[in-house]
Design a protein around this motif. Structure first.
Motif, PDB file in Angstrom:
ATOM      1  N   GLY A 170       0.811  -1.316  -0.036  1.00  0.00           N
ATOM      2  CA  GLY A 170      -0.029  -0.094  -0.005  1.00  0.00           C
ATOM      3  C   GLY A 170       0.826   1.508   0.006  1.00  0.00           C
ATOM      4  N   ASP A 174       0.458   3.670  -3.322  1.00  0.00           N
ATOM      5  CA  ASP A 174      -0.174   4.810  -3.125  1.00  0.00           C
ATOM      6  C   ASP A 174       0.876   6.052  -3.698  1.00  0.00           C
ATOM      7  OD1 ASP A 174      -2.374   3.661  -1.828  1.00  0.00           O
ATOM      8  OD2 ASP A 174      -1.778   4.154   0.232  1.00  0.00           O
ATOM      9  N   ASN A 177       0.452   5.652  -7.572  1.00  0.00           N
ATOM     10  CA  ASN A 177      -1.083   6.184  -7.833  1.00  0.00           C
ATOM     11  C   ASN A 177      -0.821   7.618  -7.967  1.00  0.00           C
ATOM     12  OD1 ASN A 177      -2.077   3.679  -8.691  1.00  0.00           O
ATOM     13  ND2 ASN A 177      -2.754   3.379  -6.630  1.00  0.00           N
ATOM     14  N   GLU A 187      -2.856  -4.994 -10.924  1.00  0.00           N
ATOM     15  CA  GLU A 187      -3.799  -4.453  -9.821  1.00  0.00           C
ATOM     16  C   GLU A 187      -3.200  -3.107  -9.505  1.00  0.00           C
ATOM     17  OE1 GLU A 187      -6.831  -5.087  -9.369  1.00  0.00           O
ATOM     18  OE2 GLU A 187      -7.154  -7.035 -10.202  1.00  0.00           O
ATOM     19  N   VAL A 189      -4.038  -1.620  -6.943  1.00  0.00           N
ATOM     20  CA  VAL A 189      -4.567  -1.481  -5.535  1.00  0.00           C
ATOM     21  C   VAL A 189      -3.738  -2.528  -4.554  1.00  0.00           C
ATOM     22  CG1 VAL A 189      -6.993  -1.083  -6.097  1.00  0.00           C
ATOM     23  CG2 VAL A 189      -6.184  -3.277  -5.760  1.00  0.00           C
ATOM     24  N   ASP A 191      -4.944  -4.368  -2.177  1.00  0.00           N
ATOM     25  CA  ASP A 191      -5.768  -5.564  -1.469  1.00  0.00           C
ATOM     26  C   ASP A 191      -4.964  -6.790  -1.543  1.00  0.00           C
ATOM     27  OD1 ASP A 191      -7.735  -7.310  -0.844  1.00  0.00           O
ATOM     28  OD2 ASP A 191      -9.279  -6.391  -2.195  1.00  0.00           O
TER      29      ASP A 191
END
Length: 269
Positions: A170, A174, A177, A187, A189, A191
């Motif tokens: 993450g 982050d 992104n 992906e 993300v 998750d």
């Protein structure tokens, strides 16, 4: 081998080129009553995306006699695996990915072994998988280390590792992104149900090699660039140069948030 045995090879492609996934809807269009073997990765060593192997196995086994072989080399360090739950026919990885020696391992479901033709010595028979495929003994010194690796792995709190890795990825995702010039492949993300912390990206107008070498010149961070032997995925599916490829960071449970923030600082500078 396909030419030698007069076999037809069909490639399992992905509609989404930036976030390619092994979709069963696509797989079904490739299967027929002549299908003998389906091979795929549990997790791509470029994308980090987790494939739904249980659903894939169910789809493959709708064809009588069809077998499924799964490459788990990029998945094994991150999750505990239950062969009975997945119901795959063959499952392989290399011990070096789980902190052991550079020796590969192949699991084969007992009922699926009868489909194998022995490659071993004629005088050994073919009662076991080792009889069928074991052409010679592995290096004894390296093999002797594997029980200790198993002991370590049996003590790992796998759910805690999944949660820790989700937090780690993450932090990096982050940051990536937040940049308009960065494209995450796979992906985008954090998750843990969707991906493991194998994270690849490219930067608009910049060489992946140049990015890595610039960071390494100023720090001790260890990450690489290229196609990582996934040339077909990188070139034909993702549309990238198979030599320059992507920038890839692979995280595991002994990495820390502090380490990752230092890595990001290195990228920023």
């Amino acid at each position: 081998m396909a030419e030698w045995r007069n076999l037809t090879v069909k490639w399992w492609d992905a509609p989404d080129k930036q976030n390619p996934k092994l979709e069963c809807s696509v797989l079904k269009t490739l299967l027929s009553d002549k299908t003998k073997l389906v091979c795929c990765t549990h997790t791509s060593n470029i994308l980090g995306t987790i494939s739904d192997i249980k659903q894939i196995a169910e789809t493959v086994h709708t064809v009588p006699g069809a077998l499924l072989c799964v490459d788990a080399v990029a998945y094994a360090p991150h999750r505990q695996v239950d062969m009975r739950d997945l119901d795959v026919d063959f499952y392989c990885f290399s011990w070096y990915k789980v902190y052991g020696p550079h020796i590969a391992m192949l699991y084969a479901k007992q009922s699926s072994q009868s489909k194998l033709q022995t490659l071993g010595h004629y005088f050994k028979g073919s009662a076991s998988l080792e009889d069928k495929l074991g052409l010679a003994a592995a290096n004894y010194e390296l093999t002797a280390s594997i029980p200790k690796v198993c002991e370590y792995l049996s003590q790992i709190p796998w759910q805690a590792i999944s949660s820790h890795e989700e937090k780690l990825q993450g932090i990096l995702i982050d940051y990536l992104n937040s940049r308009s010039d960065v494209k995450i492949w796979g992906e985008p993300v954090a998750d843990a149900a969707k991906r493991v912390p194998v994270i690849s990206w490219t930067v608009d107008g910049r060489s992946s090699k140049d990015i890595v070498e610039a960071v390494e010149a100023k720090s001790d961070f260890g990450f690489r660039w290229g196609a990582f032997y996934s040339n077909r995925l990188v070139q034909e599916v993702m549309g990238l140069d198979p030599v320059d490829g992507v920038v890839r960071v692979s995280l595991v449970h002994y990495n820390t948030g502090k380490f990752l923030r230092r890595t990001i600082h290195g990228l920023l500078s």
